[in-house]
Design an enzyme around this catalytic site. Structure first.
Site, mmCIF file in Angstrom:
data_model
loop_
_atom_site.group_PDB
_atom_site.id
_atom_site.type_symbol
_atom_site.label_atom_id
_atom_site.label_comp_id
_atom_site.label_asym_id
_atom_site.label_seq_id
_atom_site.Cartn_x
_atom_site.Cartn_y
_atom_site.Cartn_z
ATOM 1 N N LYS A 215 0.634 -1.058 -0.118
ATOM 2 C CA LYS A 215 -0.183 -0.059 0.009
ATOM 3 C C LYS A 215 0.767 0.873 -0.326
ATOM 4 O O LYS A 215 1.508 1.950 0.543
ATOM 5 C CB LYS A 215 -0.942 -0.407 1.245
ATOM 6 C CG LYS A 215 -2.001 1.404 1.031
ATOM 7 C CD LYS A 215 -2.507 1.697 2.170
ATOM 8 C CE LYS A 215 -2.028 2.687 3.332
ATOM 9 N NZ LYS A 215 -1.926 4.049 2.391
ATOM 10 N N GLU A 290 10.214 0.353 10.367
ATOM 11 C CA GLU A 290 11.139 1.673 10.395
ATOM 12 C C GLU A 290 10.264 2.649 11.005
ATOM 13 O O GLU A 290 9.270 3.144 9.929
ATOM 14 C CB GLU A 290 12.010 1.892 8.621
ATOM 15 C CG GLU A 290 13.072 2.447 8.973
ATOM 16 C CD GLU A 290 12.810 4.309 8.314
ATOM 17 O OE1 GLU A 290 12.965 4.411 9.785
ATOM 18 O OE2 GLU A 290 12.625 4.799 7.540
ATOM 19 N N CYS A 324 12.895 10.738 8.283
ATOM 20 C CA CYS A 324 12.975 9.743 9.597
ATOM 21 C C CYS A 324 13.567 10.103 10.753
ATOM 22 O O CYS A 324 13.999 10.338 12.298
ATOM 23 C CB CYS A 324 12.599 8.523 9.356
ATOM 24 S SG CYS A 324 13.171 7.798 8.366
ATOM 25 N N GLU A 421 8.602 14.608 17.633
ATOM 26 C CA GLU A 421 9.245 14.193 16.329
ATOM 27 C C GLU A 421 8.218 15.777 15.724
ATOM 28 O O GLU A 421 6.955 15.344 15.014
ATOM 29 C CB GLU A 421 9.017 13.302 15.798
ATOM 30 C CG GLU A 421 9.239 13.280 13.919
ATOM 31 C CD GLU A 421 9.472 11.895 13.115
ATOM 32 O OE1 GLU A 421 8.362 10.947 13.242
ATOM 33 O OE2 GLU A 421 10.245 11.500 12.612
HETATM 34 P P1 ADP Z 1 1.375 10.062 9.081
HETATM 35 O O1 ADP Z 1 0.500 10.229 9.863
HETATM 36 O O2 ADP Z 1 2.711 11.124 8.897
HETATM 37 O O3 ADP Z 1 0.212 10.183 7.897
HETATM 38 P P2 ADP Z 1 1.491 7.116 9.087
HETATM 39 O O4 ADP Z 1 2.662 6.761 9.382
HETATM 40 O O5 ADP Z 1 -0.233 7.490 9.392
HETATM 41 O O6 ADP Z 1 1.861 9.091 9.381
HETATM 42 O O7 ADP Z 1 0.966 6.783 7.413
HETATM 43 C C1 ADP Z 1 2.459 5.531 6.766
HETATM 44 C C2 ADP Z 1 1.355 4.593 6.102
HETATM 45 O O8 ADP Z 1 0.529 4.533 6.755
HETATM 46 C C3 ADP Z 1 0.567 5.139 5.196
HETATM 47 O O9 ADP Z 1 0.345 4.610 3.999
HETATM 48 C C4 ADP Z 1 -0.908 5.354 5.711
HETATM 49 O O10 ADP Z 1 -1.931 5.450 4.488
HETATM 50 C C5 ADP Z 1 -0.681 4.332 6.372
HETATM 51 N N1 ADP Z 1 -1.742 4.059 7.839
HETATM 52 C C6 ADP Z 1 -1.580 5.319 8.318
HETATM 53 N N2 ADP Z 1 -2.599 4.597 9.496
HETATM 54 C C7 ADP Z 1 -2.604 3.286 9.208
HETATM 55 C C8 ADP Z 1 -3.669 1.927 10.113
HETATM 56 N N3 ADP Z 1 -3.992 1.728 11.046
HETATM 57 N N4 ADP Z 1 -2.824 0.968 9.724
HETATM 58 C C9 ADP Z 1 -1.903 0.402 8.828
HETATM 59 N N5 ADP Z 1 -1.247 1.489 8.134
HETATM 60 C C10 ADP Z 1 -2.131 3.078 8.214
#
Ligand code: ADP
Length: 519
Positions: A215, A290, A324, A421
């Site tokens: 994804k 990560e 990061c 952060e």
């Molecule tokens: P940000 O909040 O800075 O967008 P995230 O860590 O939430 O950073 O996003 C990184 C990735 O994780 C994106 O591809 C996002 O769609 C995905 N993501 C966000 N929430 C979830 C979740 N509950 N389960 C799995 N993937 C997620």
């Protein structure tokens, strides 16, 4: 830009602020895009499953926004749980039928290498897509694409070097071990290095014989979809790489919880990483993470000042601070503090911020409205905590998500701007008197992703490198990645390592075989 027939319009409170969700009866499978630098290309809009671009089952789409102009680039199809199901089935079939993990491994390596070559032949368009979608300076995008190519090529070479052991257990038995792939791997990537994170994820998974459902981040889905068109051409069989564009709470959750997914690899925020780790635990999935950081960047009095200032600049403003491992906590030895601040302020103010397609731009746009708001909120927090705003601290212009390089001085170690952060071009600078004091301050963090040390004394450099809690330590350099050097975090910055030979073990498991021989 393309003909649309909107059946009904839905606006979601999406995670990045202003994304529009819509149902289309027939969003074309590609849309023509004219890039600001004159290049033109066809952007695939579909999900990539079984080596084909396909519409999402529910025909939902979402808007992709250019962060430099706040204008729509295009819509792409949005996956849901039923699309994840189809992608997992495709990946599972590709794993079970042996079309990938059953072949002579050299052929996996050749296919991955061909994919790298196809990307290389098209690298100008690919770098431009990254800048269009993410807002990063074109020079940064070019650097990312070079890293992608090198990493894919380097990983390809590991394909035929995965071995096991013959274990001598006497004449009565023949015992050996073999390292085998895990199966279908779920991979969830962020928006700050869209194609680089795609490469860091798919290369070690593929070369070891696994198949993948990946994804992309909802704000930056374009480059991974675009390069997918090269996957069949490279000779990678259907179902080996599947891409489901969509949102974390829907597609991300469906990947994390799917019983056929044996491993989840995630890059993103520590909060989301924690959540994924907990969800994956229920299915006893293997997990690599990560995550975030608040990395210290330490300048000793004997450092060559001009070079140190340049490294600190690279440490915090590279990729608009959306890194990061950004060196967001700078520590400067007391005797050079005033001189350092004078030079660092001047250097920060001379950075070219703006149009990321302008060759002289160093700092492009932040990736989303949400990110812009979050960074500006931290500027307010810093001021209210009593830190001195040395420069920056405001939005640049009114169109596009640009922020001036921002430096805070007179900070205290318990301030939120020092602890949390920010993920933007905002840095704090703290004075220190002794090596012990700076190591204590550097290590006083929940994170442990990277650290920088600037000194002309090799003894200081190596001793501090040894004591600082970080997965990567840069000496007299910063944000200096190499595909053959592992990357990953201590503590709340993550689990496991990416790049280099170290990444392979995340995707392999040991099988022991013991045969009883006839008397
Ligand atoms: P940000 O909040 O800075 O967008 P995230 O860590 O939430 O950073 O996003 C990184 C990735 O994780 C994106 O591809 C996002 O769609 C995905 N993501 C966000 N929430 C979830 C979740 N509950 N389960 C799995 N993937 C997620």
């Amino acid at each position: 830009m393309f003909s649309r027939s909107t059946l009904c319009l839905k606006t979601s409170a999406s995670s990045i602020g202003r994304l529009q969700l819509r149902y289309f009866s027939h969003l074309p499978m590609t849309v023509p895009i004219k890039l600001p630098n004159g290049l033109e290309y066809e952007q695939p809009t579909g999900l990539f499953i079984n080596n084909k671009f396909v519409p999402s089952k529910q025909n939902k789409t979402f808007e992709v926004v250019n962060p430099s102009t706040e204008e729509e680039i295009c819509h792409i199809y949005e996956g849901r749980e039923d699309d994840v199901e189809e992608a997992v089935q495709a990946a599972d079939r590709a794993f079970s039928n042996g079309s990938w993990n059953g072949i002579d491994p050299i052929n996996r390596g050749k296919a991955l290498y061909r994919l790298a070559e196809l990307i290389e032949q098209d690298k100008d368009v690919i770098a431009s897509i990254e800048t269009l979608d993410n807002g990063k300076a074109i020079s940064s995008s070019r650097g990312d694409v070079e890293l992608v190519i090198n990493y894919l090529k380097s990983s390809a070479g590991f394909a035929d070097k995965i071995d096991g052991r013959m274990v001598d257990t006497g004449r009565t038995h023949f015992s050996y071990t073999k390292r085998q792939p895990l199966g279908v791997c779920g991979q969830i990537i962020p928006w700050n290095f869209p194609l680089l994170m795609w490469a860091w994820k798919i290369a070690p998974a593929l070369v070891t014989g696994n198949t993948v459902v990946l994804k992309t981040a909802e704000s930056t889905p374009l480059s991974a979809l675009y390069v997918s068109k090269y996957i069949p051409q490279a000779g990678i069989p259907p179902g080996v790489i599947n891409i489901v564009s969509g949102f974390g709470k829907i597609v991300g959750e469906a990947i994390t919880n799917h019983p056929k997914i044996k491993k989840v690899a995630f890059t993103g925020s520590t909060a989301t990483g924690r959540h994924i780790y907990q969800s994956a635990a229920a299915g006893l999935k293997k997990v690599t993470l990560e995550l975030g950081g608040k990395s210290p960047n330490i300048v000793f009095a004997d450092a060559e000042l001009k070079k140190a200032v340049q490294n600190i600049i690279l440490g915090i403003y590279y990729n608009s601070g959306e890194v990061c491992c950004a060196g967001s906590r700078v520590y400067v030895e007391e005797s050079i503090y005033d001189k350092f601040i004078e030079e660092f302020k001047a250097a920060s103010e001379s950075i070219k911020v703006g149009d990321p397609f302008d060759e002289s731009t160093f700092q492009g746009a932040q990736t989303s409205q949400m990110q812009l708001n979050k960074i500006l909120k931290y500027v307010d927090i810093g001021k209210s905590e009593g830190a001195t705003l040395i420069t920056g601290g405001e939005r640049l212009g009114s169109k596009g998500y640009f922020i001036k390089p921002t430096v805070f001085g007179d900070v205290k170690e318990d301030m939120r701007i020092v602890k949390e952060e920010i993920f933007g071009p905002v840095v704090t600078v703290t004075k220190f008197k002794s090596t012990d004091e700076v190591i204590n301050m550097a290590n006083d963090s929940e994170y442990g992703l990277a650290a920088g040390i600037h000194t002309s004394n090799i003894n200081t450099a190596l001793k501090v490198a040894d004591r600082v809690n970080a997965g990567t330590v840069w000496i007299n350099t910063y944000n200096d990645f190499h595909h053959a050097v592992p990357f990953g975090g201590f503590n709340a910055s993550g689990l496991g390592r990416e790049m280099s030979v170290d990444a392979l073990q995340n995707y392999l498991q040991v099988k022991a075989v013991r045969a009883k021989l006839d008397e």
